[in-house]
Structure formats: C-alpha cells, structure tokens
Design a protein around this motif. Structure first.
Motif, PDB file in Angstrom:
ATOM      1  N   GLN A  20       1.401  -9.570   3.193  1.00 59.70           N
ATOM      2  CA  GLN A  20       0.884  -9.365   1.836  1.00 59.70           C
ATOM      3  C   GLN A  20       0.675  -7.882   1.563  1.00 59.70           C
ATOM      4  O   GLN A  20       1.006  -7.386   0.494  1.00 59.70           O
ATOM      5  CB  GLN A  20      -0.429 -10.129   1.652  1.00 59.70           C
ATOM      6  CG  GLN A  20      -0.246 -11.614   1.582  1.00 59.70           C
ATOM      7  CD  GLN A  20      -1.575 -12.355   1.608  1.00 59.70           C
ATOM      8  OE1 GLN A  20      -2.641 -11.746   1.733  1.00 59.70           O
ATOM      9  NE2 GLN A  20      -1.521 -13.671   1.482  1.00 59.70           N
ATOM     10  N   TRP A  21       0.118  -7.175   2.533  1.00 58.89           N
ATOM     11  CA  TRP A  21      -0.100  -5.741   2.372  1.00 58.89           C
ATOM     12  C   TRP A  21       1.233  -5.013   2.237  1.00 58.89           C
ATOM     13  O   TRP A  21       1.400  -4.133   1.397  1.00 58.89           O
ATOM     14  CB  TRP A  21      -0.894  -5.198   3.560  1.00 58.89           C
ATOM     15  CG  TRP A  21      -1.101  -3.725   3.498  1.00 58.89           C
ATOM     16  CD1 TRP A  21      -2.064  -3.057   2.790  1.00 58.89           C
ATOM     17  CD2 TRP A  21      -0.323  -2.716   4.140  1.00 58.89           C
ATOM     18  NE1 TRP A  21      -1.926  -1.700   2.976  1.00 58.89           N
ATOM     19  CE2 TRP A  21      -0.852  -1.469   3.794  1.00 58.89           C
ATOM     20  CE3 TRP A  21       0.782  -2.754   4.988  1.00 58.89           C
ATOM     21  CZ2 TRP A  21      -0.331  -0.271   4.264  1.00 58.89           C
ATOM     22  CZ3 TRP A  21       1.303  -1.567   5.444  1.00 58.89           C
ATOM     23  CH2 TRP A  21       0.753  -0.345   5.091  1.00 58.89           C
ATOM     24  N   GLY A  22       2.196  -5.349   3.081  1.00 59.32           N
ATOM     25  CA  GLY A  22       3.506  -4.706   3.041  1.00 59.32           C
ATOM     26  C   GLY A  22       4.241  -4.967   1.743  1.00 59.32           C
ATOM     27  O   GLY A  22       4.892  -4.071   1.193  1.00 59.32           O
ATOM     28  N   ARG A  42      12.869  -7.298   2.967  1.00 62.08           N
ATOM     29  CA  ARG A  42      12.895  -8.306   1.905  1.00 62.08           C
ATOM     30  C   ARG A  42      11.767  -9.310   2.142  1.00 62.08           C
ATOM     31  O   ARG A  42      11.916 -10.258   2.901  1.00 62.08           O
ATOM     32  CB  ARG A  42      14.239  -9.028   1.907  1.00 62.08           C
ATOM     33  CG  ARG A  42      15.444  -8.178   1.648  1.00 62.08           C
ATOM     34  CD  ARG A  42      15.834  -8.159   0.194  1.00 62.08           C
ATOM     35  NE  ARG A  42      15.819  -9.443  -0.459  1.00 62.08           N
ATOM     36  CZ  ARG A  42      16.867 -10.266  -0.553  1.00 62.08           C
ATOM     37  NH1 ARG A  42      18.016  -9.927  -0.025  1.00 62.08           N
ATOM     38  NH2 ARG A  42      16.748 -11.418  -1.177  1.00 62.08           N
ATOM     39  N   TYR A  43      10.635  -9.100   1.493  1.00 59.45           N
ATOM     40  CA  TYR A  43       9.473  -9.956   1.697  1.00 59.45           C
ATOM     41  C   TYR A  43       9.656 -11.339   1.090  1.00 59.45           C
ATOM     42  O   TYR A  43       8.933 -12.267   1.438  1.00 59.45           O
ATOM     43  CB  TYR A  43       8.216  -9.278   1.140  1.00 59.45           C
ATOM     44  CG  TYR A  43       7.845  -8.065   1.943  1.00 59.45           C
ATOM     45  CD1 TYR A  43       7.150  -8.191   3.135  1.00 59.45           C
ATOM     46  CD2 TYR A  43       8.222  -6.791   1.543  1.00 59.45           C
ATOM     47  CE1 TYR A  43       6.828  -7.088   3.905  1.00 59.45           C
ATOM     48  CE2 TYR A  43       7.898  -5.676   2.299  1.00 59.45           C
ATOM     49  CZ  TYR A  43       7.203  -5.836   3.475  1.00 59.45           C
ATOM     50  OH  TYR A  43       6.895  -4.745   4.240  1.00 59.45           O
ATOM     51  N   ASP A  44      10.651 -11.504   0.204  1.00 62.50           N
ATOM     52  CA  ASP A  44      10.910 -12.825  -0.363  1.00 62.50           C
ATOM     53  C   ASP A  44      11.639 -13.731   0.636  1.00 62.50           C
ATOM     54  O   ASP A  44      11.777 -14.927   0.396  1.00 62.50           O
ATOM     55  CB  ASP A  44      11.737 -12.697  -1.644  1.00 62.50           C
ATOM     56  CG  ASP A  44      13.051 -11.969  -1.424  1.00 62.50           C
ATOM     57  OD1 ASP A  44      13.097 -11.069  -0.572  1.00 62.50           O
ATOM     58  OD2 ASP A  44      14.024 -12.305  -2.121  1.00 62.50           O
ATOM     59  N   LEU A  45      12.056 -13.202   1.775  1.00 61.78           N
ATOM     60  CA  LEU A  45      12.771 -13.975   2.789  1.00 61.78           C
ATOM     61  C   LEU A  45      11.879 -14.347   3.970  1.00 61.78           C
ATOM     62  O   LEU A  45      12.366 -14.596   5.068  1.00 61.78           O
ATOM     63  CB  LEU A  45      13.978 -13.177   3.296  1.00 61.78           C
ATOM     64  CG  LEU A  45      15.040 -12.852   2.273  1.00 61.78           C
ATOM     65  CD1 LEU A  45      16.078 -11.912   2.865  1.00 61.78           C
ATOM     66  CD2 LEU A  45      15.699 -14.121   1.778  1.00 61.78           C
ATOM     67  N   ARG A  46      10.576 -14.411   3.777  1.00 62.79           N
ATOM     68  CA  ARG A  46       9.652 -14.766   4.857  1.00 62.79           C
ATOM     69  C   ARG A  46      10.034 -16.100   5.476  1.00 62.79           C
ATOM     70  O   ARG A  46      10.392 -17.041   4.782  1.00 62.79           O
ATOM     71  CB  ARG A  46       8.234 -14.919   4.319  1.00 62.79           C
ATOM     72  CG  ARG A  46       7.541 -13.653   4.079  1.00 62.79           C
ATOM     73  CD  ARG A  46       6.125 -13.945   3.698  1.00 62.79           C
ATOM     74  NE  ARG A  46       5.693 -12.930   2.763  1.00 62.79           N
ATOM     75  CZ  ARG A  46       4.547 -12.940   2.146  1.00 62.79           C
ATOM     76  NH1 ARG A  46       3.713 -13.921   2.339  1.00 62.79           N
ATOM     77  NH2 ARG A  46       4.214 -11.985   1.334  1.00 62.79           N
ATOM     78  N   GLY A  47       9.931 -16.169   6.788  1.00 66.00           N
ATOM     79  CA  GLY A  47      10.186 -17.416   7.489  1.00 66.00           C
ATOM     80  C   GLY A  47      11.652 -17.735   7.689  1.00 66.00           C
ATOM     81  O   GLY A  47      11.984 -18.801   8.181  1.00 66.00           O
TER      82      GLY A  47
END
Length: 103
Positions: A20-22, A42-47
């Motif tokens: 979340q911070w990143g 790419r934080y939208d690709l978590r998991g």
C-alpha cells in the motif's frame, strides 16, 4: 521444525502494508541491478507471477539469522528481481568448494 515464518498472517500484514505504501508513493524497484531496467513495479498485479509484480524482499537473507519480520531489512522489488537474486544466492551457497587437501 517450525515452518517458514513468511507464511503467517503477521508476514501478510507487513507485506500488504508495504505494498500500500509503495503504491501510494510509486516506489521503483530497490535492486541496483534491476533485471527489468527502468520498468516500474506494477502494483495492480499483486499475487501474480508477472515479472513486474511487486515482491517484498529481504536485504540480508533470512537464513543468515536475521529476523524475517524486521522491517528495516525489507525492500520493494519486482518479482523477477527478487527471485533471480534468491537463485544467485542459493547457487553461490551450493557451489563446489575446493578440497581441503590434495588426495
């Protein structure tokens, strides 16, 4: 023998807080020799196992006796950068050592 401490709720909470911070700060990969170059995380690709997905890596490896939950030892990285660094570390640990004497 205890399991991997990185499979606990405590680790997931730490990891989610870092992600979340990143994402809020759009932090780049912390590896100096990033394998993906200037590609942002790419934080939208978590998991996922996408090479540009976020991963939370340790600066000093956990098997050297470092506390896995110590947040001063964590950094945000690409998934590919984290796994390739782990592979290099593991391969160096297993490389053939010279014999103690000639037989």
């Amino acid at each position: 023998m205890a399991g991997d401490p990185r499979n606990t709720r405590r680790w997931r909470n730490i990891r989610d807080r870092w992600f979340q911070w990143g994402e809020a700060n759009q932090t780049p990969c912390a590896r100096t020799n990033c394998t993906l170059g200037p590609t942002p995380i790419r934080y939208d690709l978590r998991g996922t196992r996408h090479p540009a997905a976020p991963h939370l890596g340790h600066i000093i490896e956990v098997d050297r006796g470092i506390d896995p939950y110590d947040e001063t030892n964590l950094q945000l990285e690409h998934q590919r950068c984290n796994t390739s660094a782990g592979a290099r570390y593991g391969n160096n640990k297993r490389r053939k050592r010279p014999q103690s004497r000639r037989w």
